[in-house]
Design a protein around this motif. Structure first.
Motif, PDB file in Angstrom:
ATOM      1  N   LEU A  78      38.940  39.088  49.687  1.00  0.00           N
ATOM      2  CA  LEU A  78      39.562  40.408  49.542  1.00  0.00           C
ATOM      3  C   LEU A  78      38.678  41.320  48.705  1.00  0.00           C
ATOM      4  N   GLU A  79      37.942  40.697  47.739  1.00  0.00           N
ATOM      5  CA  GLU A  79      37.029  41.502  46.917  1.00  0.00           C
ATOM      6  C   GLU A  79      35.811  41.904  47.747  1.00  0.00           C
ATOM      7  N   LYS A  80      35.231  40.910  48.441  1.00  0.00           N
ATOM      8  CA  LYS A  80      34.066  41.158  49.318  1.00  0.00           C
ATOM      9  C   LYS A  80      33.836  39.897  50.144  1.00  0.00           C
ATOM     10  N   LYS A 127      42.079  43.467  42.027  1.00  0.00           N
ATOM     11  CA  LYS A 127      41.868  44.358  40.857  1.00  0.00           C
ATOM     12  C   LYS A 127      40.570  43.956  40.131  1.00  0.00           C
ATOM     13  N   ILE A 128      40.345  42.621  39.997  1.00  0.00           N
ATOM     14  CA  ILE A 128      39.101  42.159  39.341  1.00  0.00           C
ATOM     15  C   ILE A 128      37.904  42.688  40.123  1.00  0.00           C
ATOM     16  N   GLY A 129      38.014  42.671  41.443  1.00  0.00           N
ATOM     17  CA  GLY A 129      36.940  43.178  42.315  1.00  0.00           C
ATOM     18  C   GLY A 129      36.645  44.636  42.005  1.00  0.00           C
ATOM     19  N   VAL A 163      28.203  41.770  40.631  1.00  0.00           N
ATOM     20  CA  VAL A 163      28.265  40.442  41.259  1.00  0.00           C
ATOM     21  C   VAL A 163      29.729  40.009  41.399  1.00  0.00           C
ATOM     22  N   ILE A 164      30.138  39.695  42.604  1.00  0.00           N
ATOM     23  CA  ILE A 164      31.541  39.347  42.873  1.00  0.00           C
ATOM     24  C   ILE A 164      31.770  37.845  42.682  1.00  0.00           C
ATOM     25  N   TYR A 165      30.892  37.042  43.280  1.00  0.00           N
ATOM     26  CA  TYR A 165      31.053  35.569  43.248  1.00  0.00           C
ATOM     27  C   TYR A 165      30.670  35.050  41.874  1.00  0.00           C
ATOM     28  N   ARG A 166      31.586  34.353  41.219  1.00  0.00           N
ATOM     29  CA  ARG A 166      31.329  33.844  39.859  1.00  0.00           C
ATOM     30  C   ARG A 166      31.500  32.327  39.846  1.00  0.00           C
ATOM     31  N   PRO A 167      30.405  31.594  40.106  1.00  0.00           N
ATOM     32  CA  PRO A 167      30.497  30.136  40.227  1.00  0.00           C
ATOM     33  C   PRO A 167      31.057  29.456  38.980  1.00  0.00           C
ATOM     34  N   GLU A 168      30.721  30.002  37.786  1.00  0.00           N
ATOM     35  CA  GLU A 168      31.201  29.349  36.546  1.00  0.00           C
ATOM     36  C   GLU A 168      32.716  29.472  36.447  1.00  0.00           C
ATOM     37  N   ARG A 169      33.253  30.638  36.823  1.00  0.00           N
ATOM     38  CA  ARG A 169      34.707  30.842  36.751  1.00  0.00           C
ATOM     39  C   ARG A 169      35.399  29.939  37.797  1.00  0.00           C
ATOM     40  N   GLU A 170      34.828  29.853  38.992  1.00  0.00           N
ATOM     41  CA  GLU A 170      35.433  29.007  40.032  1.00  0.00           C
ATOM     42  C   GLU A 170      35.476  27.550  39.567  1.00  0.00           C
ATOM     43  N   ALA A 171      34.388  27.090  38.950  1.00  0.00           N
ATOM     44  CA  ALA A 171      34.353  25.700  38.474  1.00  0.00           C
ATOM     45  C   ALA A 171      35.418  25.492  37.396  1.00  0.00           C
ATOM     46  N   GLN A 172      35.579  26.494  36.500  1.00  0.00           N
ATOM     47  CA  GLN A 172      36.584  26.352  35.430  1.00  0.00           C
ATOM     48  C   GLN A 172      37.998  26.308  36.012  1.00  0.00           C
ATOM     49  N   VAL A 173      38.253  27.159  37.024  1.00  0.00           N
ATOM     50  CA  VAL A 173      39.590  27.163  37.654  1.00  0.00           C
ATOM     51  C   VAL A 173      39.870  25.789  38.270  1.00  0.00           C
ATOM     52  N   LEU A 174      38.895  25.253  39.002  1.00  0.00           N
ATOM     53  CA  LEU A 174      39.106  23.964  39.688  1.00  0.00           C
ATOM     54  C   LEU A 174      39.250  22.810  38.698  1.00  0.00           C
ATOM     55  N   ILE A 181      42.265  28.753  48.262  1.00  0.00           N
ATOM     56  CA  ILE A 181      42.959  29.941  47.728  1.00  0.00           C
ATOM     57  C   ILE A 181      41.933  30.899  47.127  1.00  0.00           C
ATOM     58  N   MET A 182      40.984  30.360  46.343  1.00  0.00           N
ATOM     59  CA  MET A 182      39.966  31.242  45.742  1.00  0.00           C
ATOM     60  C   MET A 182      39.072  31.860  46.811  1.00  0.00           C
ATOM     61  N   SER A 183      38.783  31.077  47.856  1.00  0.00           N
ATOM     62  CA  SER A 183      37.952  31.590  48.941  1.00  0.00           C
ATOM     63  C   SER A 183      38.623  32.812  49.571  1.00  0.00           C
ATOM     64  N   ALA A 184      39.949  32.703  49.803  1.00  0.00           N
ATOM     65  CA  ALA A 184      40.690  33.817  50.416  1.00  0.00           C
ATOM     66  C   ALA A 184      40.759  35.002  49.454  1.00  0.00           C
ATOM     67  N   CYS A 185      40.975  34.731  48.153  1.00  0.00           N
ATOM     68  CA  CYS A 185      41.051  35.821  47.164  1.00  0.00           C
ATOM     69  C   CYS A 185      39.711  36.544  47.068  1.00  0.00           C
ATOM     70  N   LEU A 186      38.626  35.764  47.033  1.00  0.00           N
ATOM     71  CA  LEU A 186      37.297  36.362  46.926  1.00  0.00           C
ATOM     72  C   LEU A 186      36.997  37.249  48.134  1.00  0.00           C
ATOM     73  N   ILE A 241      37.231  46.161  39.132  1.00  0.00           N
ATOM     74  CA  ILE A 241      36.606  46.230  37.794  1.00  0.00           C
ATOM     75  C   ILE A 241      35.117  45.900  37.899  1.00  0.00           C
ATOM     76  N   LYS A 242      34.790  44.921  38.765  1.00  0.00           N
ATOM     77  CA  LYS A 242      33.377  44.534  38.920  1.00  0.00           C
ATOM     78  C   LYS A 242      32.570  45.650  39.573  1.00  0.00           C
ATOM     79  N   GLY A 243      33.253  46.586  40.249  1.00  0.00           N
ATOM     80  CA  GLY A 243      32.560  47.692  40.928  1.00  0.00           C
ATOM     81  C   GLY A 243      31.577  47.135  41.940  1.00  0.00           C
TER      82      GLY A 243
HETATM   83  O1  LIG Z   1      37.686  35.770  38.156  1.00  0.00           O
HETATM   84  C1  LIG Z   1      37.030  36.423  38.952  1.00  0.00           C
HETATM   85  O2  LIG Z   1      35.936  36.962  38.649  1.00  0.00           O
HETATM   86  C2  LIG Z   1      37.518  36.613  40.333  1.00  0.00           C
HETATM   87  O3  LIG Z   1      36.934  37.366  41.070  1.00  0.00           O
HETATM   88  C3  LIG Z   1      38.677  35.803  40.830  1.00  0.00           C
HETATM   89  C4  LIG Z   1      38.242  34.521  41.545  1.00  0.00           C
HETATM   90  C5  LIG Z   1      39.539  33.687  41.795  1.00  0.00           C
HETATM   91  O4  LIG Z   1      40.081  33.800  42.896  1.00  0.00           O
HETATM   92  O5  LIG Z   1      39.972  33.024  40.849  1.00  0.00           O
HETATM   93  C6  LIG Z   1      37.608  34.876  42.831  1.00  0.00           C
HETATM   94  C7  LIG Z   1      36.235  34.891  42.981  1.00  0.00           C
HETATM   95  C8  LIG Z   1      35.294  34.532  41.925  1.00  0.00           C
HETATM   96  O6  LIG Z   1      34.198  33.843  42.418  1.00  0.00           O
HETATM   97  C9  LIG Z   1      35.958  33.807  40.837  1.00  0.00           C
HETATM   98  C10 LIG Z   1      37.307  33.760  40.707  1.00  0.00           C
END
Ligand SMILES: O=C(O)C(=O)C[C@]1(C(=O)O)C=C[C@@H](O)C=C1
Length: 356
Positions: A83-85, A33-35, A42-53, A76-81, A37-39
């Motif tokens: 699905l977005e792209k 769903k986030i994917g 930019v799909i890959y969000r390094p700052e968000r990934e770092a915060q999650v980890l 898990i994030m790699s697999a989720c991402l 919304i991003k339309g």
């Molecule tokens: O939060 C986002 O923007 C997402 O797309 C989700 C998610 C994740 O799986 O947590 C996946 C890819 C992004 O690089 C960052 C985080």
């Protein structure tokens, strides 16, 4: 342990696995769903990934270690991402190099990899938009800076959006389980340098030959029993070679730092670095004057590296990493002051400090 008790624990694991499975798919649905919304953004969000980890490591109650849970969530994030792209990452090849291991460590196994024949080609491939991101080595704790990467960073339109820190273990590899009769040892020049003392002690009379990559060295050793290679686990596995000696690097903390490059840098994650390249005016005390704005504004420097500018004889450019993001007020201020004093300043990117 009685059979009954064993069964109880296995039943509990079966029930938990169903919950884990459900949670994973719910998580993936949110990512999808986030994917949307991003339309097309930019799909890959390094700052968000770092915060999650970082959060997962902070709240982890154990018994699994922080490192272990972070690695699992990385996947898990790699697999989720994906699905977005699905992402494609260029790195220095061939398959089996430390650059490949660094790419997988940072992007997880769902990313597609594109091995390139040289660091120049990694930059070119990413600049042309053929891949989404690139991973390049920038410094090793034993051998120092990777000059070609630094030179290309000064010219590229790509931004640094991440860093990967990889412990480097080198092994002596051969297609036969004996140290006898080795005529040549192949490896990349940096790896031969990292194992210099070990080679002097154990194979002092064997010719050392530098080749384009450790994986290429492993390929040569696999093809001919007269040759050995120095390379890591990935190359040993890929070419099915025997480890005649393991962890032969001279420096026990041998580590390589890689940069992740892409069309954008990262927004602030709360714990970031900013990389800059600049040149001083050619006058006495210029370097000292150049760096003073950093100290005056409380900006900590984590790296300073000088490199010939390749324009004038005895002129240098300086690569500086500072703590903080280029949008933090004190960093903005310091960069403005640097621009007034330096002959040239380029912000190479701001990115989260490596978590894994
Ligand atoms: O939060 C986002 O923007 C997402 O797309 C989700 C998610 C994740 O799986 O947590 C996946 C890819 C992004 O690089 C960052 C985080």
């Amino acid at each position: 342990m009685s059979d009954d008790l064993l069964k109880q624990h296995r039943d509990a694991i079966d029930a938990l696995d169903l919950k884990v499975l459900q949670c994973l798919n719910e998580r993936a649905e949110h990512a999808r769903k986030i994917g949307e919304i991003k339309g097309g953004g930019v799909i890959y969000r390094p700052e968000r990934e770092a915060q999650v980890l970082r959060r997962i490591k902070d709240v982890n109650p154990g018994p699994l270690s922080g490192e272990t849970v972070a690695r699992l969530f990385r996947e898990i994030m790699s697999a989720c991402l994906s699905l977005e792209k699905p992402l494609t990452i260029a790195h220095l090849g061939p398959s089996g190099t430390f650059s490949e291991s660094a790419s997988v460590k940072h992007f997880g196994h769902a990313a597609n990899l594109k091995p390139c024949v040289s660091i120049d080609e990694v930059f070119r491939t990413a600049e042309s938009g053929d891949v989404d991101y690139a991973v390049v080595p920038v410094e090793n704790s034993t051998e120092g800076a990777v000059g070609r990467t630094l030179d290309l960073l000064t010219q590229t339109p790509l931004q640094i959006c991440g860093e990967v820190v990889l412990r480097i273990h080198q092994h002596l590899l051969r297609n036969t389980p004996s140290l006898e009769g080795i005529e040549k040892v192949y490896s990349h020049a940096q790896s031969l340098g990292q194992c210099h003392e070990w080679l002097n002690t154990h194979l002092p009379d064997v010719e050392r030959v530098s080749v384009a990559s450790n994986a290429e060295a492993a390929r040569l050793a696999a093809a001919d029993a007269r040759f050995a290679a120095i390379a890591g686990d990935a190359a040993a596995e890929r070419f099915n070679l025997t480890q005649l000696a393991s962890n032969i690097e001279d420096e026990p903390n041998n580590t390589t730092r890689f940069l992740v490059l892409g069309p954008h840098d990262a927004t602030s994650s709360g714990k970031d670095k900013t990389s800059l390249v600049m040149s001083a005016k050619n006058q006495p005390g210029a370097v000292h004057q150049l760096l003073a704005p950093l100290a005056e504004r409380g900006v900590s420097m984590t790296k300073f590296e000088s490199r010939p500018s390749r324009i004038g004889l005895w002129e240098y450019v300086f690569f500086v990493d500072v703590e903080g993001h280029s949008t933090d007020a004190h960093v903005v201020d310091a960069i403005e002051a640097l621009k007034e004093r330096a002959a040239f300043v380029k912000v190479l990117g701001s990115y989260p400090v490596a978590v894994l």
